[in-house]
Scaffold this motif. Structure first.
Motif, PDB file in Angstrom:
ATOM      1  N   LEU A 199       4.792  64.662 -92.718  1.00  0.00           N
ATOM      2  CA  LEU A 199       4.335  64.775 -94.107  1.00  0.00           C
ATOM      3  C   LEU A 199       3.401  63.632 -94.467  1.00  0.00           C
ATOM      4  CD1 LEU A 199       7.635  65.760 -95.937  1.00  0.00           C
ATOM      5  CD2 LEU A 199       5.616  67.183 -95.584  1.00  0.00           C
ATOM      6  N   PRO A 200       2.420  63.927 -95.306  1.00  0.00           N
ATOM      7  CA  PRO A 200       1.540  62.841 -95.768  1.00  0.00           C
ATOM      8  C   PRO A 200       2.305  61.933 -96.725  1.00  0.00           C
ATOM      9  CG  PRO A 200       0.994  64.894 -96.872  1.00  0.00           C
ATOM     10  CD  PRO A 200       2.035  65.238 -95.859  1.00  0.00           C
ATOM     11  N   ASP A 201       1.911  60.694 -96.795  1.00  0.00           N
ATOM     12  CA  ASP A 201       2.579  59.756 -97.696  1.00  0.00           C
ATOM     13  C   ASP A 201       2.216  60.095 -99.139  1.00  0.00           C
ATOM     14  OD1 ASP A 201       3.966  57.495 -98.579  1.00  0.00           O
ATOM     15  OD2 ASP A 201       2.062  56.408 -98.754  1.00  0.00           O
ATOM     16  N   PRO A 202       3.215  60.359 -99.994  1.00  0.00           N
ATOM     17  CA  PRO A 202       2.905  60.805-101.362  1.00  0.00           C
ATOM     18  C   PRO A 202       2.074  59.786-102.129  1.00  0.00           C
ATOM     19  CG  PRO A 202       5.259  60.308-101.092  1.00  0.00           C
ATOM     20  CD  PRO A 202       4.660  60.317 -99.735  1.00  0.00           C
ATOM     21  N   LYS A 203       2.353  58.499-101.868  1.00  0.00           N
ATOM     22  CA  LYS A 203       1.677  57.492-102.668  1.00  0.00           C
ATOM     23  C   LYS A 203       0.166  57.492-102.389  1.00  0.00           C
ATOM     24  CE  LYS A 203       2.699  52.904-104.441  1.00  0.00           C
ATOM     25  NZ  LYS A 203       1.369  52.328-104.397  1.00  0.00           N
ATOM     26  N   THR A 204      -0.206  57.518-101.099  1.00  0.00           N
ATOM     27  CA  THR A 204      -1.639  57.504-100.780  1.00  0.00           C
ATOM     28  C   THR A 204      -2.323  58.760-101.278  1.00  0.00           C
ATOM     29  OG1 THR A 204      -0.936  58.236 -98.592  1.00  0.00           O
ATOM     30  CG2 THR A 204      -1.643  55.938 -98.794  1.00  0.00           C
ATOM     31  N   GLU A 205      -1.605  59.903-101.139  1.00  0.00           N
ATOM     32  CA  GLU A 205      -2.188  61.160-101.613  1.00  0.00           C
ATOM     33  C   GLU A 205      -2.489  61.090-103.104  1.00  0.00           C
ATOM     34  OE1 GLU A 205      -2.835  64.270 -99.924  1.00  0.00           O
ATOM     35  OE2 GLU A 205      -2.755  62.873 -98.221  1.00  0.00           O
ATOM     36  N   LEU A 206      -1.451  60.626-103.871  1.00  0.00           N
ATOM     37  CA  LEU A 206      -1.613  60.579-105.325  1.00  0.00           C
ATOM     38  C   LEU A 206      -2.678  59.563-105.738  1.00  0.00           C
ATOM     39  CD1 LEU A 206       2.067  60.977-106.536  1.00  0.00           C
ATOM     40  CD2 LEU A 206       0.158  62.478-107.113  1.00  0.00           C
ATOM     41  N   ASP A 207      -2.757  58.474-104.972  1.00  0.00           N
ATOM     42  CA  ASP A 207      -3.789  57.472-105.288  1.00  0.00           C
ATOM     43  C   ASP A 207      -5.185  58.060-105.188  1.00  0.00           C
ATOM     44  OD1 ASP A 207      -2.174  55.422-105.994  1.00  0.00           O
ATOM     45  OD2 ASP A 207      -2.063  54.514-103.984  1.00  0.00           O
ATOM     46  N   ASP A 208      -5.322  59.024-104.264  1.00  0.00           N
ATOM     47  CA  ASP A 208      -6.622  59.673-104.091  1.00  0.00           C
ATOM     48  C   ASP A 208      -7.010  60.504-105.307  1.00  0.00           C
ATOM     49  OD1 ASP A 208      -7.050  58.546-101.741  1.00  0.00           O
ATOM     50  OD2 ASP A 208      -6.446  60.274-100.488  1.00  0.00           O
ATOM     51  N   SER A 209      -5.970  61.089-105.961  1.00  0.00           N
ATOM     52  CA  SER A 209      -6.270  61.971-107.088  1.00  0.00           C
ATOM     53  C   SER A 209      -6.669  61.143-108.304  1.00  0.00           C
ATOM     54  CB  SER A 209      -5.049  62.833-107.422  1.00  0.00           C
ATOM     55  OG  SER A 209      -4.169  62.092-108.239  1.00  0.00           O
ATOM     56  N   PRO A 210      -7.372  61.754-109.272  1.00  0.00           N
ATOM     57  CA  PRO A 210      -7.810  60.976-110.445  1.00  0.00           C
ATOM     58  C   PRO A 210      -6.674  60.698-111.423  1.00  0.00           C
ATOM     59  CG  PRO A 210      -8.554  63.253-110.629  1.00  0.00           C
ATOM     60  CD  PRO A 210      -7.917  63.120-109.290  1.00  0.00           C
ATOM     61  N   TYR A 211      -5.485  61.288-111.181  1.00  0.00           N
ATOM     62  CA  TYR A 211      -4.410  61.148-112.168  1.00  0.00           C
ATOM     63  C   TYR A 211      -3.408  60.073-111.772  1.00  0.00           C
ATOM     64  CZ  TYR A 211      -6.496  65.477-113.685  1.00  0.00           C
ATOM     65  OH  TYR A 211      -7.383  66.409-114.110  1.00  0.00           O
ATOM     66  N   SER A 212      -2.521  59.757-112.714  1.00  0.00           N
ATOM     67  CA  SER A 212      -1.589  58.637-112.560  1.00  0.00           C
ATOM     68  C   SER A 212      -0.633  58.837-111.375  1.00  0.00           C
ATOM     69  CB  SER A 212      -0.777  58.470-113.841  1.00  0.00           C
ATOM     70  OG  SER A 212       0.412  57.762-113.568  1.00  0.00           O
ATOM     71  N   THR A 213      -0.556  57.817-110.513  1.00  0.00           N
ATOM     72  CA  THR A 213       0.337  57.888-109.354  1.00  0.00           C
ATOM     73  C   THR A 213       1.805  57.773-109.783  1.00  0.00           C
ATOM     74  OG1 THR A 213      -1.370  56.784-108.105  1.00  0.00           O
ATOM     75  CG2 THR A 213       0.809  56.931-107.079  1.00  0.00           C
ATOM     76  N   GLY A 214       2.087  56.806-110.659  1.00  0.00           N
ATOM     77  CA  GLY A 214       3.479  56.574-111.100  1.00  0.00           C
ATOM     78  C   GLY A 214       4.067  57.806-111.727  1.00  0.00           C
ATOM     79  N   LEU A 215       3.303  58.467-112.598  1.00  0.00           N
ATOM     80  CA  LEU A 215       3.796  59.669-113.273  1.00  0.00           C
ATOM     81  C   LEU A 215       4.154  60.756-112.256  1.00  0.00           C
ATOM     82  CD1 LEU A 215       4.262  61.184-115.967  1.00  0.00           C
ATOM     83  CD2 LEU A 215       1.891  61.942-115.821  1.00  0.00           C
TER      84      LEU A 215
END
Lengths: 424, 297
Positions: free
Chosen positions: B22-38
């Motif tokens: 599985l891809p690391d959720p944190k890096t994936e979310l960081d790529d997106s324009p939206y909030s990682t923490g949320l």
């Protein structure tokens, strides 16, 4: 009062009578054998029975309503004494109350045997469904047992106080349950008398509407079974309860006196048997209308139910047990001059009536459940299995044992001089 | 894997293997324009919702403000508002008797789906011949549970173990049922059966190993003395299938398409239209039970 020697004369002394020993031995044996099947049934579930999804209720439910009826009948007889002041029957007053309690215990044990999940019995109290007559009944039974116990205690109180002075088993038990409440004087006599009247009066609606009328309501409210769904049904239940209750007490009184070789109050026996026959005649009349209305209605399912009861290969239980031996013969015995002077004949009449009411209970429960709800569905085939009979024997033996031991340790048979005076 | 692992993979090992793929959720979310923490928090709480540790309404309440802030007008909001009583579907079955050929497929598929033991059939087809030869007609009347609107069984149940659900199905709580069988006695349609504990294990090896997840509850293998043995059973309109968006087994397998299933609250549904047909009738209507199974004569 002050006449202890007189009272002691009337007691059955435990251990002295060999008949009693034999009786207890026989009961213990029956209870052991039945107990094996009770335990087996608790492990294997209802596959021990001949019940099916077409005929889901059978012998145990029939016995349950039979014993509820005996209880309500005995209790109502006791109210004749304690509420309506018919003191000529006072000899059997406490026995009537104790019989009522034991019969309720037996009835509830039969319900427990019949439940698919006996361990969940309390759910009927925890999750009380107010539209369910069965749930109401469970509550009524508990209230009724508490009331009966209270009434029996008050009825026995004076005897307990007297017994507490003795150094026997009865004395020990009496000391345990009289607490400090051990005076007898005019004030307590009056108080006990009023309490008995109040409890008895409270008990009458509970016994008639709640316990036995209510048990009839369990059946009468089932619209899916036309054979039950009549307003007369609960009333027939109450009347047949009176019949069986009177008959049972009469039979028990005669048998106990005979076994203990004590004098029998013939006048009381005869008047009780007249009362029993009176109730039986009312019961038969109501049943006649019940069947006539059902038959005249020409509703297929109702006709099938009547045919199952009266014209099938098990109709012997209706014509033979319920009608011939359970009603016709006893009525002849009670009203024919040659037999109604004979205590033994009256005893036979009472026993036959009790057995006849067992037939009545089976004919209430089984025939409407043999007829399917749609004609295309299969008909029920039900006759109690050997295991069902054995469990029933075990439960009844348990009840008789409780009664016998109860009589040994409680002053149920003790008769105060007051009663003797009334009887004279 | 470790030397002493006994060659057996434990759940933890599989999790480790998954972590590799599985891809690391944190890096994936960081790529997106939206909030990682949320995103991380929502994922954590979504798992709680799935495990039943958190209510979906609560989930929506917690996140609606931050979601509106993050997504603005594109955020559609939770479903809390439209969860009012009586808004859901009310299931109804329509059986066209002219289409029924009496093949008993419904009975068989019901038995297979619900894995009912010997002596219990939630659905039967009542067959009868009417008239005298040569003027004779065969009537096949399939009979599932009627799921009455005024169920006699629920009325008499001492423990409220059987009750009417909002979606119109009369359910049995097998964990509460005391097995008094009063409901069987009171049902005017003979639709209820007592589970005596019989099994097909003799004829069919492995029958006990699989049970149907009735009312959405997995109970594992059928064992002596284990619920639902000792309680009363009945047709549930295949509630467990409805939950997955499937029709009841009898409706799906009917060879003549004689059965219809749907929401009577929706005026445009097939069942609503068929229910208003002059051919429509219900069994034993005079008893006032108001069945949810409608027949077309």
């Amino acid at each position: 009062m002050g006449n202890l020697a007189m009272n002691a004369k009337h007691e059955i002394k435990p251990g002295t009578s060999s008949t009693l020993k034999l009786w207890i031995f026989a009961l213990l044996a029956a209870f052991m054998v039945g107990g094996y099947f009770i335990i087996e049934r608790l492990f294997t579930g209802l596959s021990a029975t001949n019940l099916s999804s077409i005929t889901p209720w059978g012998a145990w439910i029939a016995f349950y309503i039979f014993f509820v009826g005996l209880s309500a009948g005995s209790f109502l007889l006791s109210t004749l004494i304690y509420v309506f002041g018919m003191e000529e029957y006072e000899r059997i007053g406490k026995a009537a109350l104790f019989t009522a309690i034991v019969c309720m215990i037996v009835a509830l044990t039969f319900v427990l045997m019949d439940l698919g999940r006996p361990e969940r019995l309390l759910n009927a109290i925890i999750y009380w469904n107010v539209t369910s007559p069965l749930a109401w009944e469970v509550h009524f039974y508990l209230v009724y047992i508490v009331l009966l116990t209270a009434e029996l205690y008050i009825a026995m109180r004076e005897d307990l106080v007297r017994a507490a002075k003795k150094n026997s088993m009865k004395g020990i038990v009496a000391r345990l349950i009289t607490f400090k409440n051990s005076t007898i004087n005019a004030a307590t006599k009056k108080r006990d008398h009023t309490l008995m009247k109040v409890l008895g009066t409270l008990g009458i609606p509970i016994a008639i509407l709640g316990v036995h009328g209510g048990t009839g309501t369990i059946f009468a409210l089932v619209k899916a079974r036309p054979g039950w769904n009549t307003a007369l049904f609960p009333i027939i239940f109450v009347i047949s309860a009176m019949v069986s209750g009177t008959a049972l007490l009469l039979a028990m009184y005669i048998i106990k006196k005979k076994a203990a070789k004590q004098p029998i109050d013939k006048e009381m026996v005869q008047s009780l048997s007249k009362m029993m026959a009176g109730f039986l005649i009312i019961d038969l009349g109501l049943q006649f209308y019940e069947y006539l209305v059902g038959w005249y209605g020409l509703e297929t399912e109702h006709l099938d139910t009547l045919a199952t009861m009266m014209a099938s290969d098990v109709s012997w239980s209706f014509w033979g047990v319920q009608m011939f031996f359970g009603a016709f013969i006893p009525l002849i015995i009670v009203f024919w001059k040659k037999t109604n002077q004979n205590i033994n004949a009256l005893l036979a009449a009472a026993v036959l009536i009790v057995i006849g009411i067992i037939g009545v209970r089976f004919n209430i429960v089984v025939p409407p459940l043999v007829v399917p709800v749609f004609h295309e569905l299969p008909w029920g085939q039900y006759f109690p299995s050997v295991k069902e009979w054995m469990v029933s024997i075990g439960v009844v033996a348990m009840g008789l044992l409780i009664y016998t031991f109860g009589e040994m340790i409680l002053p149920i048979e003790d008769i105060s001089d007051e009663v003797n005076e009334h009887a004279k | 894997m470790a030397l002493f692992s006994n060659n057996e993979n434990k759940p933890k090992d599989y999790e480790k293997m998954l972590d590799h793929i599985l891809p690391d959720p944190k890096t994936e979310l960081d790529d997106s324009p939206y909030s990682t923490g949320l995103g991380m928090n929502m994922a954590r709480d979504a798992r709680k919702v799935i495990n039943g540790k958190m209510k979906i309404d609560e989930f929506h309440k917690v996140y609606s403000s931050s979601l509106t802030k993050e997504f603005g007008n594109s955020y559609a909001g939770g479903e809390t508002e439209n969860k009012k009583k009586g808004d859901g579907p009310k299931w109804v079955m329509v059986i066209d008797l002219r289409k029924c050929v009496g093949c008993d497929t419904c009975t068989v598929s019901c038995k297979a789906e619900n894995r009912t033991p010997p002596g219990i059939s939630y659905n039967v087809v009542m067959e009868s011949l009417e008239g005298d030869f040569p003027n004779i007609k065969a009537v096949n009347l399939p009979r599932p549970c009627m799921q009455c609107d005024k169920p006699a069984c629920a009325q008499v149940c001492p423990t409220r173990a059987t009750y009417k659900m909002e979606n119109g199905i009369v359910a049995v709580d097998h964990d509460r049922c005391i097995g008094c069988r009063y409901c069987i006695v009171a049902c005017p349609y003979g639709a209820r059966s007592y589970d005596f504990g019989d099994s097909y294990e003799q004829e069919m090896i492995g029958y006990n190993d699989v049970t149907s997840p009735e009312y959405g509850k997995e109970r594992g293998p059928r064992e002596k003395g284990k619920t639902p043995i000792g309680t009363v059973r009945k047709c549930s309109f295949c509630f467990h299938r409805l939950q997955r968006g499937e029709e009841p087994a009898c409706v799906e397998t009917c060879i003549g398409d004689a059965r219809f299933f749907g929401d009577i609250n929706d005026p445009n549904s097939t069942v609503s239209k068929l229910a208003s047909s002059p051919r429509a009738f219900r069994l034993k209507e005079e008893l006032g039970t108001q069945p949810s199974v409608i027949y077309l004569r």
